[in-house]
Design an enzyme around this catalytic site. Structure first.
Site, short mmCIF file in Angstrom:
data_model
loop_
_atom_site.label_atom_id
_atom_site.label_comp_id
_atom_site.label_asym_id
_atom_site.label_seq_id
_atom_site.Cartn_x
_atom_site.Cartn_y
_atom_site.Cartn_z
N GLY A 1 -37.92 34.91 -12.62
CA GLY A 1 -38.43 33.68 -12.02
C GLY A 1 -39.61 33.00 -12.61
O GLY A 1 -39.89 33.26 -13.87
N SER A 2 -40.25 32.34 -11.82
CA SER A 2 -41.57 31.71 -12.14
C SER A 2 -42.87 32.37 -12.66
O SER A 2 -43.59 32.01 -13.53
CB SER A 2 -42.04 30.67 -11.13
OG SER A 2 -41.21 30.01 -10.68
N THR A 3 -42.71 33.80 -12.40
CA THR A 3 -43.92 34.51 -13.12
C THR A 3 -43.71 34.58 -14.63
O THR A 3 -44.54 34.87 -15.26
CB THR A 3 -43.76 35.97 -12.60
OG1 THR A 3 -42.45 36.71 -12.86
CG2 THR A 3 -44.14 36.11 -10.94
#
Length: 556
Positions: free
Chosen positions: A287-289
């Site tokens: 995801g956004s990491t």
């Protein structure tokens, strides 16, 4: 009548002479022709060769605290047909062995075998008590028993040892060659009833080497306590946290939830795969990491700067789908720094489109994704990273925001360490020394320019600032940086992505200018909340708040 009696006496005398002659011939045959083989058999029955197990090397934390140690123990065996009075023998043995008397009696009464185990890995004290009973036919076989003094601490990392003394999992398996040592040989001469009358070590055992880890037991315990809180609050399928020194790659803590008692691994909940070391075996879509690496590639290619502005629509159409940000908003104009701090999906996709598929693939692999990190823990997964030639029409809508690729928690922590370490990617290390000799520090290699790494750190600092996705995780007086992640899990039954199963994560480091501590938290399918900023970021905050003063690190 006298003649008949004489004939009978003559026949008896002839029979006696025949038997005497047969006995003499048999004795001569055995004494002359079979003597060597019979002598060898007699010696074999009286002399027993016993493997003498080598003491297994200890495993210690970086300060010398014992995490795994071998203690003297014994296996108790019996030759059943030598036991003259099985019933009273069973009554005396059972209480010492801690097993039902009927079970011992059944073993002592067997006549289909000459060897039966009554107990495995009993303590030296138990073995001494059994020896004092002087029960005919009982054998006490020396061995080593592996003990973990801290029970639950780092159990998935340490692993297990089998009854044969071989490492089965974790570091016990991966370091088995140096921990095991070399077994010796003991010669035991027994008398006619099987009691030893002479014991001699013909080949001494060579003990295994001690292994010292980079792990800090106190920090490990605190990290496990934090994960325990996550487990109690959000009831996830599992969770893992990694604490590293990004300058050297040294792993200071590697924790998993649920916790497992290393002295009783069979009690672990099998449904949650609790015995697995999730840091290296759990593959998930980050995801956004992952957006930090999308931005890193664009910065390094000179396609954007932190101040480059993008006009972001409400949604962006990619192939057959329209992707929006997690939070509802209207059209906006944001800088690259704001896109990263506020975790805009639309913005990250537009940055990814500037990179293009081939260059995005290049930077993904340059940070080590798709390859093992090289840590000294067996069973590490590679993750799944597609080649750009395999991308579909929608790939560049998913990949730049961390969907469609799978990684491990340790891969993510290692890649973030490169950002923290001035752009130098270094393999993580868990073993500090073997037998007192330091393991050389692996050479790192530069993946991005130092100035690019510094720009990324400043942008990631905004994640914990007002308006960032992890502002609640900030600690007054501490200069922190990091990135939240909330990723839908693939739905294996219906296809596509689940609308109820998520992975919440946070990657962060401190202090921002010259990071000395990196903390990664990954939570698999939390219940009641799903966002990395809500579930994982507070755990990061708790770990950092303890670790920085404990390690005597400056907060800025």
């Amino acid at each position: 009548m006298p003649g008949l009696l004489d004939r009978r006496i003559s026949l008896l005398f002839a029979g006696f002479l025949a038997l005497l002659l047969f006995g003499a011939l048999r004795a001569g045959y055995l004494g002359v022709f079979r003597a060597p083989s019979l002598q060898r058999a007699a010696v074999t029955q009286q002399t027993q060769r016993v493997d003498l197990p080598a003491p297994r090397g200890t495993i210690e934390d970086r300060r010398g605290k014992i995490l795994a140690v071998s203690e003297s123990a014994a296996d108790i065996a019996v030759t059943p047909y030598l036991v003259k009075r099985p019933v009273p023998a069973a009554a005396r043995l059972a209480p010492i062995l801690g097993v039902p008397e009927a079970q011992v009696l059944k073993a002592l009464a067997r006549r289909d075998t000459g060897f039966v185990y009554l107990g495995r890995e009993v303590s030296s004290a138990q073995a001494a008590r059994i020896e004092r009973l002087r029960v005919d036919g009982i054998q006490i076989i020396p061995r080593e028993k592996r003990e973990y003094p801290n029970s639950f601490l780092a159990s998935q990392l340490l692993g297990t040892v089998g009854t044969d003394g071989n490492g089965l999992a974790g570091l016990e398996y991966g370091m088995d060659r140096v921990l095991r040592g070399r077994d010796g040989i003991r010669s035991v001469v027994n008398d006619a009833i099987g009691q030893p009358i002479q014991i001699r070590d013909t080949e001494p055992a060579a003990p295994g080497l001690p292994v010292r880890l980079t792990l800090d037991a106190t920090l490990q315990d605190r990290t496990e306590q934090v994960l325990q809180g996550i487990g109690e609050t959000y009831r996830p399928k599992g969770a893992t946290a990694i604490v590293m020194d990004p300058r050297t790659g040294a792993v200071l803590a590697l924790a998993n939830w649920p916790r497992v008692d290393a002295n009783d691994p069979s009690a672990a909940p099998a449904a949650l795969h609790a015995a697995q070391d999730r840091a290296i075996s759990f593959t998930y879509e980050p995801g956004s990491t992952f957006k930090a690496f999308t931005v890193a590639g664009a910065l390094e290619q000179g396609l954007v700067t932190p101040q480059t502005r993008f006009d972001l629509p409400v949604g962006i159409r990619i192939a057959d789908r329209t992707i929006h940000d997690a939070e509802t908003r209207g059209p906006e104009r944001r800088t690259v720094a704001q896109i990263l701090a506020q975790s805009s999906n639309v913005g990250a996709i537009e940055i990814g489109q500037r990179l293009g598929a081939a260059r995005f693939d290049y930077w993904t692999r340059r940070f080590g994704f798709g390859s093992r990190t090289g840590v000294q823990i067996p069973g590490e997964e590679r993750g799944i990273i597609l080649r750009h030639q395999q991308y579909s029409g929608s790939s560049m809508g998913n990949l730049p925001i961390g969907q469609g690729e799978s990684v491990t928690p340790l891969q993510m922590a290692t890649a973030y360490s490169a950002i923290a370490n001035g752009g130098v990617l270094r393999p993580p290390r868990i073993v500090d020394s073997i037998g007192g000799r330091r393991v050389p520090l692996a050479r790192g290699h530069r993946v991005i320019d130092a100035s690019t790494a510094a720009s990324l750190r400043r942008m990631l600092e905004g994640v914990l600032a007002p308006g960032g996705t992890a502002r609640e995780a900030a600690i007054p007086g501490y200069a922190l940086a990091g990135k939240t992640g909330t990723a839908n899990k693939p739905d294996p039954i219906h296809g596509g992505y689940s609308t109820s199963a998520y992975v919440a994560s946070f990657m962060g480091f401190a202090p921002v200018k010259r990071p000395k501590l990196l903390v990664s938290v990954v939570v698999d399918e939390p219940q009641g909340a799903i966002y990395g900023g809500v579930v994982a970021a507070p755990a990061f905050q708790q770990i950092v708040a303890f670790a920085m003063p404990y390690l005597e690190l400056s907060p800025r």
